[in-house]
Write a protein that holds these residues in place. Structure first.
Motif: not given
Length: 583
Positions: A92, A521, A525, A565, A568-569, A572
């Motif tokens: 990440f 972030h 992650a 996750l 957040l994807w 990141v």
């Protein structure tokens, strides 16, 4: 043991299929070094992720896990489980940075990040140090496991095992480069996973084991089933859990788990189509490596404690195996002698697959260092692309020969694992910070590399000879190495001149490291990803142990972490186009 006709057909068919697939994938490998070492930078994320995990799925890995479980219980695996933190940090934060760098190898990074003759020296020296010395040690460890398995299951001599196991691997590695390696890894991983699951199923039916319930209730496993070390045993708790989680994951450089990424993991990230694919591939690798693969090996290791409780039992059961190679790690191939005809062929093929996937990657990775970072940089700068591909093929053969020679003098997988950890102790923090801390320079890395190596030589070779009465556990040696090495390179960093400002500005322009606002972030992650994978790993163990309440709780935690996750994807994962700067 000897393979039946059915076993021979299974193994022979597998080897032939692997060779065909590898040669089919080799069609475009010889055009230039980018094709040979990075497969044209156009590989899909799922194939790269599987290739990474196939590489770490080697013949020595189940032997190593068996050695750990027999001596330290299931919780002893924290020695490598702790590296998940490193892996998720790479996913990440660093995966997209590597892809932006646009270099051919991670060693080329040195002359992108540092300046002057020290940068050139560092690149050339580490090409030999990692590409030959370190890489040969890793391949020798893998080959040692193949030697032990070949001796136990097939009654072959070490030389026979080396000649047989290296033959097919060399053919498609030399012919096809990374494309052949990655494409065949898909086949190799599938066969290797099937074989490990089959081996676990048979181990549970072994005489005296009594299935999963009988295994877990067997008094021979008392104290070995814990997922966490016993806090009441302070020394074990600190050694097996606290040090790996508090120190080891960020401070130690180890192949496949390099802080900040590196080695063949960086090679796969650099061959991805774009930043997002590099991130996704590395995430898939870490999920499969830590959450999916371990339990079949662990079950076989636990069953071996019932069937072969001591080294004396192993030696008695394997009279045709030299006593010099009898160790706890040989319990895994010893358990495979219980396999019936047909299934034995599948498992032998799966172990061959594990061996070939790891060896082919390390051969290609090591030769990329020699060709790009030593030969092209210092020996023949004007060499044509075809000439460099030829040098890469010759180097591949030489590396295999050297690995075979070293394998004949090693004794155990755990021994080599601890040596490699000690050599890399104290260098990890530098690899994490060098992208962001401008003050770090080439002398910082040279110092870290030299000091950590000298400390490893002291602990592994000189201290036992000159101070035989002084005993230090491997964990104390590791922490000492980390402390001394870190202090040394930090001091040298402030005593030497920083990298040239123009070089730093160019590096930051290419990688956009200063403009990247996703670091915060990325850390979130990393925590979510780590929570998800550990929860999956221990939920699986809890379901196997029959502890349903804990298993259900951990499963829910894994789902919640996965949802975090997913949220957040987009922040990141990096860009989804192939735009990248060229150094």
């Amino acid at each position: 043991m000897h393979l039946s006709l059915l076993d021979g057909v299974v193994v022979g068919g597998y080897l032939a299929l692997t060779l065909i697939v590898g040669l089919w994938a080799a069609r475009r490998a010889g055009r230039d070094t980018t094709s040979f070492f990075l497969s044209g930078r156009n590989m899909p994320w799922w194939l790269l992720g599987i290739s990474m995990v196939a590489t770490t799925f080697s013949t020595d890995t189940p032997n190593l896990v068996t050695d750990i479980v027999r001596q330290n219980g299931v919780a002893g695996n924290w020695a490598w489980w702790a590296f998940l933190l490193t892996g998720m940090l790479t996913v990440f934060v660093y995966a997209k940075l590597w892809r932006r760098a646009g270099v051919l190898t991670d060693l080329e990074f040195y002359e992108l990040r540092y300046s002057g003759k020290p940068a050139a020296f560092l690149r050339g020296f580490r090409a030999i140090y990692l590409g030959v010395v370190f890489n040969v040690m890793i391949m020798a460890t893998v080959t040692l496991a193949a030697i032990k398995i070949g001796a136990v299951l097939l009654g072959l001599s070490p030389v026979q095992v080396i000649l047989l196991s290296a033959g097919v691997t060399l053919v498609f590695s030399v012919a096809g480069g990374l494309r052949s390696v990655v494409v065949t890894d898909l086949l190799l991983f599938t066969v290797a996973m099937a074989g490990s699951i089959a081996a676990a199923a048979v181990a549970l039916k072994a005489p005296g084991v009594g299935g999963l319930s009988g295994l877990l209730a067997n008094p021979a496993l008392e104290g070995t089933l814990r997922l966490l070390p016993d806090p009441a045993d302070t020394n074990t708790f600190v050694t097996l859990l606290i040090i790996p989680l508090a120190v080891q994951w960020w401070s130690v450089w180890y192949p496949g788990s390099e802080p900040g990424g590196g080695g063949y993991v960086a090679q796969r990230m650099l061959s991805a189509r774009h930043e997002r694919d590099a991130t996704a591939a590395t995430l898939l690798f870490n999920i499969a490596h830590y959450a999916i693969r371990p339990w079949p090996w662990i079950l076989v290791a636990l069953a071996s404690l019932v069937v072969f409780p001591t080294l004396a039992d192993l030696e008695m059961a394997l009279p045709h195996v030299a006593s010099s190679v009898i160790g706890h790690d040989i319990a895994y191939p010893a358990m495979l002698t219980l396999l019936p005809a047909g299934l034995l062929g599948l498992v032998v093929a799966s172990l061959a697959a594990a061996y070939m996937s790891t060896l082919s990657t390390h051969l290609n990775w090591g030769s990329s260092y020699i060709v790009n970072d030593f030969w092209k940089r210092f020996v023949e700068p004007q060499a044509s692309e075809q000439r460099l591909v030829w040098v890469g093929r010759v180097t591949t053969v030489v590396l295999m020969v050297l690995a075979a020679m070293v394998a004949l003098v090693l004794s155990s997988a755990l021994q080599a694992f601890q040596i490699l950890l000690q050599i890399g102790a104290g260098t990890g923090l530098l690899f994490i910070l060098r992208w962001f801390w401008r003050r770090i320079n080439a002398f910082s890395e040279i110092t870290a590399m030299a000091v950590s190596f000298l400390i490893a030589v002291w602990f592994q070779l000189l201290q036992p000879r000159f101070l035989p009465d002084v005993t230090m556990s491997s964990s104390v040696q590791l922490v000492s190495g980390v402390l001394i090495t870190t202090v040394a390179w930090v001091i040298v960093t402030f005593l030497t001149r920083p990298t040239d400002a123009a070089t730093l500005e160019r590096f930051e322009s290419i990688t956009r490291v200063r403009a990247d606002r996703s670091i915060r972030h990325g850390i979130l992650a990393m925590l979510a990803g780590t929570t998800m994978v550990y929860s999956l790993l221990f939920a699986t163990g809890s379901w196997l142990y029959g502890v349903r309440a804990r298993a259900a709780f951990l499963s829910v935690v894994a789902i919640l972490a996965m949802l975090a996750l997913i949220a957040l994807w987009p922040k990141v994962a990096g860009r989804g186009d192939s735009t990248t700067a060229t150094p």
